[in-house]
Scaffold this active site. Sequence first.
Site, PDB file in Angstrom:
ATOM      1  N   HIS A   1       0.748  -1.429   0.111  1.00  0.00           N
ATOM      2  CA  HIS A   1       0.067  -0.104   0.189  1.00  0.00           C
ATOM      3  C   HIS A   1       0.834   1.231  -0.017  1.00  0.00           C
ATOM      4  CE1 HIS A   1       1.116  -0.791   4.281  1.00  0.00           C
ATOM      5  NE2 HIS A   1       1.273   0.589   4.427  1.00  0.00           N
TER       6      HIS A   1
ATOM      7  N   HIS B   1       6.415   6.601  -1.267  1.00  0.00           N
ATOM      8  CA  HIS B   1       7.285   5.326  -1.467  1.00  0.00           C
ATOM      9  C   HIS B   1       6.260   4.088  -1.384  1.00  0.00           C
ATOM     10  CE1 HIS B   1       7.585   5.762   2.902  1.00  0.00           C
ATOM     11  NE2 HIS B   1       7.590   4.226   2.912  1.00  0.00           N
TER      12      HIS B   1
END
Length: 181
Positions: free
Chosen positions: A40, A127
Amino acid sequence: MRVFLALPLESGVRKQLVGCQKAWAKMIGNVKWVEQENLHLTLKFLGEVSEQDLVAVKRAAGRVAEEFPPFSVNLSGPGVFPSARKGRVLWVGLKDEGERLKLMAQRLDAELAPLNFSPGKAGFTPHLTLGRLRQPAAVTIPALPVEGVPVRLTEVVLYRSVLTPHGPLYQALAEFGLGKK
Ligand code: 2AM
């Protein structure tokens, strides 16, 4: 309960990230790789939150999600936190031309400020965490053939994180569609 706000990823993107994990695993050992279903994009880790604050967190997340219509970013190169010489977190970066992710994270920080959640000290670097080293170590950064892959973002999800001996379990508590009232 322990919670965080994140943007879920389409299954196709998660599959490609598993490919990255496999490529990287050939170069480095002693890594706990993130399970495919758990991959995620974290917007904000909140940690332990009371039931009462959770209501306010949901309201804040809803307000912010509403302000951003669905958008796409692109996968970029791999990276390591805090540094490749003393690696802990292995990740794939995201190219976000309009800096919408950063804006979203800032808006969340602003909305959550009255609840006394500290804004991330190191700033927000979009990220996708692929794995975590069990012991900090020097890391070789591989070339990964995913640069440019589009990542469609359509909702913010409030996840509960339950830590178990087998790894964390992420349970969606509330979903906020981007750009939706
Ligand atoms: P990540 O985005 O770099 O993976 C759930 O634990 C998510 O919250 C993880 O994806 C993790 O980071 C993020 N996170 C940020 N700070 C954290 C912390 N102090 N403890 C646990 N998770 C944290």
